[in-house]
Design an enzyme around this catalytic site. Structure first.
Site, PDB file in Angstrom:
ATOM      1  N   LYS A  53     -42.639 -65.983  21.148  1.00 31.85           N
ATOM      2  CA  LYS A  53     -41.786 -65.097  20.352  1.00 31.85           C
ATOM      3  C   LYS A  53     -41.092 -64.086  21.269  1.00 31.85           C
ATOM      4  CE  LYS A  53     -44.536 -65.844  16.245  1.00 31.85           C
ATOM      5  NZ  LYS A  53     -45.635 -65.448  15.378  1.00 31.85           N
ATOM      6  N   GLN A  97     -49.753 -60.995  14.284  1.00 32.35           N
ATOM      7  CA  GLN A  97     -50.052 -62.386  14.608  1.00 32.35           C
ATOM      8  C   GLN A  97     -51.370 -62.806  13.950  1.00 32.35           C
ATOM      9  OE1 GLN A  97     -48.020 -64.611  16.312  1.00 32.35           O
ATOM     10  NE2 GLN A  97     -49.536 -66.082  15.591  1.00 32.35           N
ATOM     11  N   ASP A 120     -41.699 -61.573   8.656  1.00 26.45           N
ATOM     12  CA  ASP A 120     -42.466 -62.794   8.385  1.00 26.45           C
ATOM     13  C   ASP A 120     -42.358 -63.167   6.901  1.00 26.45           C
ATOM     14  OD1 ASP A 120     -43.593 -64.109  10.529  1.00 26.45           O
ATOM     15  OD2 ASP A 120     -45.451 -62.938  10.538  1.00 26.45           O
TER      16      ASP A 120
END
Ligand code: NDP
Length: 281
Positions: A53, A97, A120
């Site tokens: 990322k 994460q 997200d």
């Protein structure tokens, strides 16, 4: 033989577009999109995902900040960190994460993220928006799958789409997005009876389970589009999906490989959501 959908090439195309939009936005408004990634503990797979990322952000010219916390960190510490990032003007997108250590409440941490920075798309506010069909952040993996289907010219309206898996991050939002495309959607899970009978009726089959080789050629309708979200390691330690690629590609009309299918599109959609967050200000 099925057409192999090149997720890597499609993702590169998306990233090139984002890079251009980003340059224009920086030039016109002086805004640099910023993504904060919180990594708790030292799960090796998570470290790789976070690094990817970070690399992707760099490539398109975004600012990225990786915040590493010890596995022993407390819920309060994590929530305080999220709240600081909510008020940080250099940060437009925040993600935690997954997975995080089991003593922490992941749902509560995600709920602490400002929904306007929830790139997200896991916050209940964004999940609710997706459910009722109003704009909000859409989870990156299912968003990437829809983009691939569109780019490949695979018709969704009126088609039977079968999603195997019902997680909040993939299966459920995938089903909602396919429904929004006017597909007729069936969602299967671990308690589904006669899975093969159902998958054999799918024009579009999305496998999001996490079990190597679950979807075999006899479970696929000839000509179907098969999207493999799964990420597993086989006996030799090689990355593979949920679909028996060799067998299914003999039957399907189109298929995504693993690696090089859904994975790269997921990261491209994360960049897209971060750009959108920055544009929204
Ligand atoms: P979860 O473990 O949260 O969900 C798995 C789902 O599969 C559950 O709904 C479960 O059912 C269902 N399931 C389990 N066994 C079976 C079975 N035998 N038959 C039918 N359904 C079954 O996983 P995620 O949704 O988070 O991820 C799914 C896969 O996708 C994983 O391999 C993950 O690594 C990968 N992934 C890939 C991404 C990418 O970018 N390519 C991004 C995110 C995930 P039940 O609800 O009943 O337990």
């Amino acid at each position: 033989m099925a057409k192999i959908i090149d997720g890597k090439a499609l993702a590169q195309k998306v990233r090139d577009g984002i890079k251009k939009q980003n340059q224009a936005m920086q030039y016109e408004a002086g805004i640099i999109p910023g993504l904060a990634v919180i990594l708790v503990g030292d799960d090796p797979a998570s470290k790789v995902y976070v690094r990817n990322k970070e690399k992707a952000c760099k490539e398109v010219g975004f600012y990225s900040r990786i915040i590493r916390k010890e596995a022993s960190c407390t819920q309060e510490e994590l929530i305080t960190l999220v709240e600081e990032l909510n008020h940080d003007d250099a940060i437009h997108g925040i993600l935690v994460q997954s997975p995080i250590p089991s003593h922490l409440d992941e749902m509560a941490v995600v709920r602490a993220i400002d929904p306007a920075k929830d790139v997200d798309g896991f916050h209940v506010e964004n999940a609710g928006k997706l459910m009722v069909g109003i704009p909000g952040f859409v989870p990156c993996t299912p968003k990437g799958v829809i983009r691939m289907l569109r780019e490949e010219g695979i018709a969704m309206a009126g088609k039977h789409a079968v999603v195997v898996g019902r997680s909040n991050i993939v299966g459920k939002p995938m089903a909602m997005l396919l429904l929004a495309e006017n597909a007729t959607v069936t969602v299967c899970h671990s308690r589904t009876e006669n899975l093969a009978e159902i998958t054999r009726t799918a024009d579009i089959l999305v496998a999001a389970v996490g079990k190597a080789g679950l979807i075999t050629a006899d479970m696929v309708k000839p000509g179907a589009a098969v999207i493999d979200v799964g990420m597993n390691r086989n006996a030799e330690g090689k990355l593979c999906g949920d679909v028996d690629f060799a067998g299914v590609s003999e039957v399907a009309g189109a298929i995504t490989p693993v690696p090089g299918g859904v994975g790269p599109m997921t990261i491209a959609m994360l960049l897209e959501n971060t750009l959108e967050a920055a544009q929204n200000g």
